[in-house]
Design a protein around this motif. Structure first.
Motif, short mmCIF file in Angstrom:
data_model
loop_
_atom_site.label_atom_id
_atom_site.label_comp_id
_atom_site.label_asym_id
_atom_site.label_seq_id
_atom_site.Cartn_x
_atom_site.Cartn_y
_atom_site.Cartn_z
N PHE A 12 0.81 -1.22 0.00
CA PHE A 12 0.00 0.00 0.00
C PHE A 12 0.85 1.27 0.00
O PHE A 12 0.35 2.35 0.29
CB PHE A 12 -0.96 -0.01 1.19
N ASP A 13 2.13 1.09 -0.33
CA ASP A 13 3.05 2.23 -0.52
C ASP A 13 3.07 3.14 0.70
O ASP A 13 2.92 4.36 0.60
CB ASP A 13 2.65 3.02 -1.77
N ILE A 14 3.24 2.52 1.87
CA ILE A 14 3.34 3.28 3.11
C ILE A 14 4.81 3.56 3.39
O ILE A 14 5.61 2.63 3.54
CB ILE A 14 2.72 2.51 4.29
N LYS A 15 5.18 4.81 3.47
CA LYS A 15 6.56 5.20 3.72
C LYS A 15 6.74 5.59 5.18
O LYS A 15 5.76 5.92 5.86
CB LYS A 15 6.95 6.37 2.81
N PRO A 16 7.99 5.56 5.67
CA PRO A 16 8.23 5.95 7.08
C PRO A 16 7.68 7.32 7.42
O PRO A 16 7.14 7.53 8.52
CB PRO A 16 9.76 5.92 7.19
N GLU A 17 7.80 8.26 6.46
CA GLU A 17 7.29 9.61 6.74
C GLU A 17 5.77 9.63 6.91
O GLU A 17 5.22 10.52 7.57
CB GLU A 17 7.72 10.59 5.65
N ASP A 18 5.08 8.68 6.27
CA ASP A 18 3.63 8.60 6.43
C ASP A 18 3.27 8.24 7.87
O ASP A 18 2.32 8.79 8.44
CB ASP A 18 3.04 7.56 5.47
N VAL A 19 4.02 7.29 8.43
CA VAL A 19 3.77 6.89 9.81
C VAL A 19 4.18 8.00 10.77
O VAL A 19 3.47 8.29 11.74
CB VAL A 19 4.55 5.59 10.14
N LEU A 20 5.31 8.66 10.48
CA LEU A 20 5.77 9.76 11.33
C LEU A 20 4.80 10.94 11.31
O LEU A 20 4.75 11.74 12.25
CB LEU A 20 7.16 10.22 10.88
N ALA A 21 4.03 11.04 10.21
CA ALA A 21 3.08 12.16 10.08
C ALA A 21 1.96 12.07 11.11
O ALA A 21 1.21 13.03 11.29
CB ALA A 21 2.50 12.18 8.67
N ILE A 22 1.82 10.93 11.76
CA ILE A 22 0.80 10.78 12.80
C ILE A 22 0.99 11.84 13.88
O ILE A 22 0.04 12.38 14.43
CB ILE A 22 0.87 9.36 13.42
N GLY A 23 2.25 12.14 14.16
CA GLY A 23 2.54 13.16 15.16
C GLY A 23 3.04 12.56 16.47
O GLY A 23 2.67 11.44 16.84
N PHE A 24 3.87 13.31 17.15
CA PHE A 24 4.48 12.83 18.39
C PHE A 24 3.45 12.61 19.49
O PHE A 24 3.42 11.56 20.14
CB PHE A 24 5.54 13.84 18.85
N PHE A 25 2.59 13.60 19.72
CA PHE A 25 1.65 13.52 20.84
C PHE A 25 0.59 12.43 20.67
O PHE A 25 0.30 11.71 21.64
CB PHE A 25 1.02 14.89 21.09
N PRO A 26 -0.02 12.26 19.46
CA PRO A 26 -0.94 11.14 19.31
C PRO A 26 -0.26 9.79 19.53
O PRO A 26 -0.85 8.88 20.13
CB PRO A 26 -1.43 11.28 17.86
N PHE A 27 0.99 9.66 19.04
CA PHE A 27 1.72 8.41 19.22
C PHE A 27 1.99 8.15 20.70
O PHE A 27 1.73 7.04 21.20
CB PHE A 27 3.04 8.45 18.45
N VAL A 28 2.48 9.15 21.40
CA VAL A 28 2.74 9.02 22.83
C VAL A 28 1.45 8.74 23.58
O VAL A 28 1.40 7.92 24.51
CB VAL A 28 3.43 10.27 23.39
N GLY A 29 0.36 9.41 23.16
CA GLY A 29 -0.94 9.18 23.80
C GLY A 29 -1.39 7.74 23.65
O GLY A 29 -1.93 7.14 24.60
N ALA A 30 -1.16 7.14 22.48
CA ALA A 30 -1.53 5.75 22.25
C ALA A 30 -0.68 4.81 23.10
O ALA A 30 -1.19 3.82 23.65
CB ALA A 30 -1.38 5.40 20.77
N VAL A 31 0.61 5.14 23.22
CA VAL A 31 1.50 4.33 24.07
C VAL A 31 1.04 4.39 25.52
O VAL A 31 0.98 3.37 26.22
CB VAL A 31 2.97 4.80 23.95
N VAL A 32 0.69 5.59 25.98
CA VAL A 32 0.22 5.76 27.35
C VAL A 32 -1.06 4.97 27.59
O VAL A 32 -1.23 4.30 28.62
CB VAL A 32 -0.01 7.26 27.67
N ALA A 33 -2.00 5.03 26.62
CA ALA A 33 -3.25 4.27 26.75
C ALA A 33 -2.96 2.78 26.84
O ALA A 33 -3.59 2.05 27.63
CB ALA A 33 -4.16 4.56 25.55
N MET A 34 -2.00 2.30 26.03
CA MET A 34 -1.63 0.88 26.07
C MET A 34 -1.00 0.52 27.40
O MET A 34 -1.27 -0.55 27.97
CB MET A 34 -0.67 0.57 24.93
N MET A 35 -0.16 1.39 27.94
CA MET A 35 0.47 1.09 29.22
C MET A 35 -0.55 1.13 30.36
O MET A 35 -0.41 0.40 31.34
CB MET A 35 1.61 2.08 29.48
#
Length: 338
Positions: A22-45
């Motif tokens: 599906f032509d997903i590049k690293p920058e596509d994943v990084l575009a999610i943003g730092f805070f949403p990613f950290v928020g998801a990690v916190v929710a998982m923890m």
């Protein structure tokens, strides 16, 4: 344990295939943003932390204040590393049994505590997954509904039947397995079968003594509520990640999607459900069509799914491994058995 570490890279294969397809590049994943990613990690923890607190609650209700809440919580969170690196839902309970045994707890009692923990976990996950399957069925996603309902109903029913049946009868090793063990294992085979049968008899005795008591009913109910809350945060973790990509989804739909994907990911096919969980979310949310995996513009994006997988699997796997080695597998002095 080394083979489990070696198995982790294998979980990257489905993700790499998805990224290429599906032509997903690293920058596509990084575009999610730092805070949403950290928020998801916190929710998982938080999800893992609630599991740990639940185990500490169960252990201390049956064993008293024999160990600290913090250490018991850490051991239970660390045990999740086993589930992350096996192709099945179960596995973590063997670590907590091992830890309790090292602390001097009798095998039958430590097994009973582990069973209470895992049964409430399976029951809560099963009910939420069944709800997700029913919603999929009502929306005409018959294939998705069949897989989700088939998996969740089978696993949940099996655990609950065995759990409640253990208070009415004594389970023993099936005769055919006993004969095979005695035939190929000779004296050692006979010894292991006798030990296993003795252990199972003790566990069933514990079940008969505890299951119908008001105390155990209270422990089961509170533990079940802990598990519902725990799995809810698992679903919320995807909602937070999705927000980072502009995909709008409410908490209930996110929980249902993740629990539906969790049921699919529990199929004993890939390690940690890698690939299955990702496709499960897309199948569930992308117009509820299991054969339409294209992320249409304005719809669910694959970068959100991959980002969610990293936040809820690869980050926690490091943390659970550290806790597993530091607490559950570390050398401890054995106190007098409770």
């Amino acid at each position: 344990m080394n083979w489990r570490l070696a198995a982790i890279p294998a979980t990257l294969i489905p993700i790499i295939i998805i990224a290429i397809q599906f032509d997903i590049k690293p920058e596509d994943v990084l575009a999610i943003g730092f805070f949403p990613f950290v928020g998801a990690v916190v929710a998982m923890m938080i999800k893992l932390g609630l599991q740990g607190v639940k185990f500490a609650y169960i252990a201390r209700r049956y064993l008293g204040n024999f160990d600290s809440v913090l250490k018991l919580t850490g051991v239970r969170v660390g045990s999740e590393f086993i589930k992350f690196t096996t192709p099945m839902f179960i596995g973590a309970e063997f670590i907590v049994i091992y830890y309790l045994h090292k602390k001097g707890v009798k095998p039958s009692k430590s097994t009973w505590i582990a069973i209470m923990d895992i049964v409430t976990e399976v029951f809560a996950a099963g009910l939420l997954s069944i709800m997700a399957g029913i919603i999929a069925l009502l929306n005409g996603a018959y294939v998705v509904a069949a897989v989700v309902l088939g998996t969740s109903i089978t696993v949940t029913t099996l655990w609950m039947v065995l759990f409640f049946l253990s208070s009415k009868r004594t389970f023993q090793v099936p005769k055919i397995l006993g004969k095979l063990a005695k035939r190929f294992g000779k004296e050692k085979g006979v010894k292991y079968i006798e030990q296993t049968n003795s252990w199972m008899e003790e566990v069933c005795t514990m079940s008969r003594e505890n299951l119908k008591t008001s105390e155990s009913k209270k422990v089961f109910t509170i533990s079940f509520l802990f598990s519902i809350a725990s799995w809810s945060f698992y679903g919320i973790s995807f909602m937070i990640i999705a927000m980072g990509t502009g995909y709008v989804i409410n908490a209930f739909d996110s929980i249902m999607a993740v629990m539906g994907a969790n049921a699919i990911g529990n199929l004993p096919i890939t390690i940690g459900g890698s690939g299955l969980a990702e496709f499960g979310i897309v199948a569930y949310l992308n117009n509820l069509n299991p054969f339409d995996f294209d992320a249409s513009q304005g719809g669910l994006a694959w970068d959100a799914v991959i980002g969610w997988r990293i936040a809820t699997y690869y980050v926690p796997i490091v943390i659970t491994w550290l806790l597993l080695v530091k607490l559950a597998l570390s050398r401890i002095s054995k106190p007098q058995a409770p």
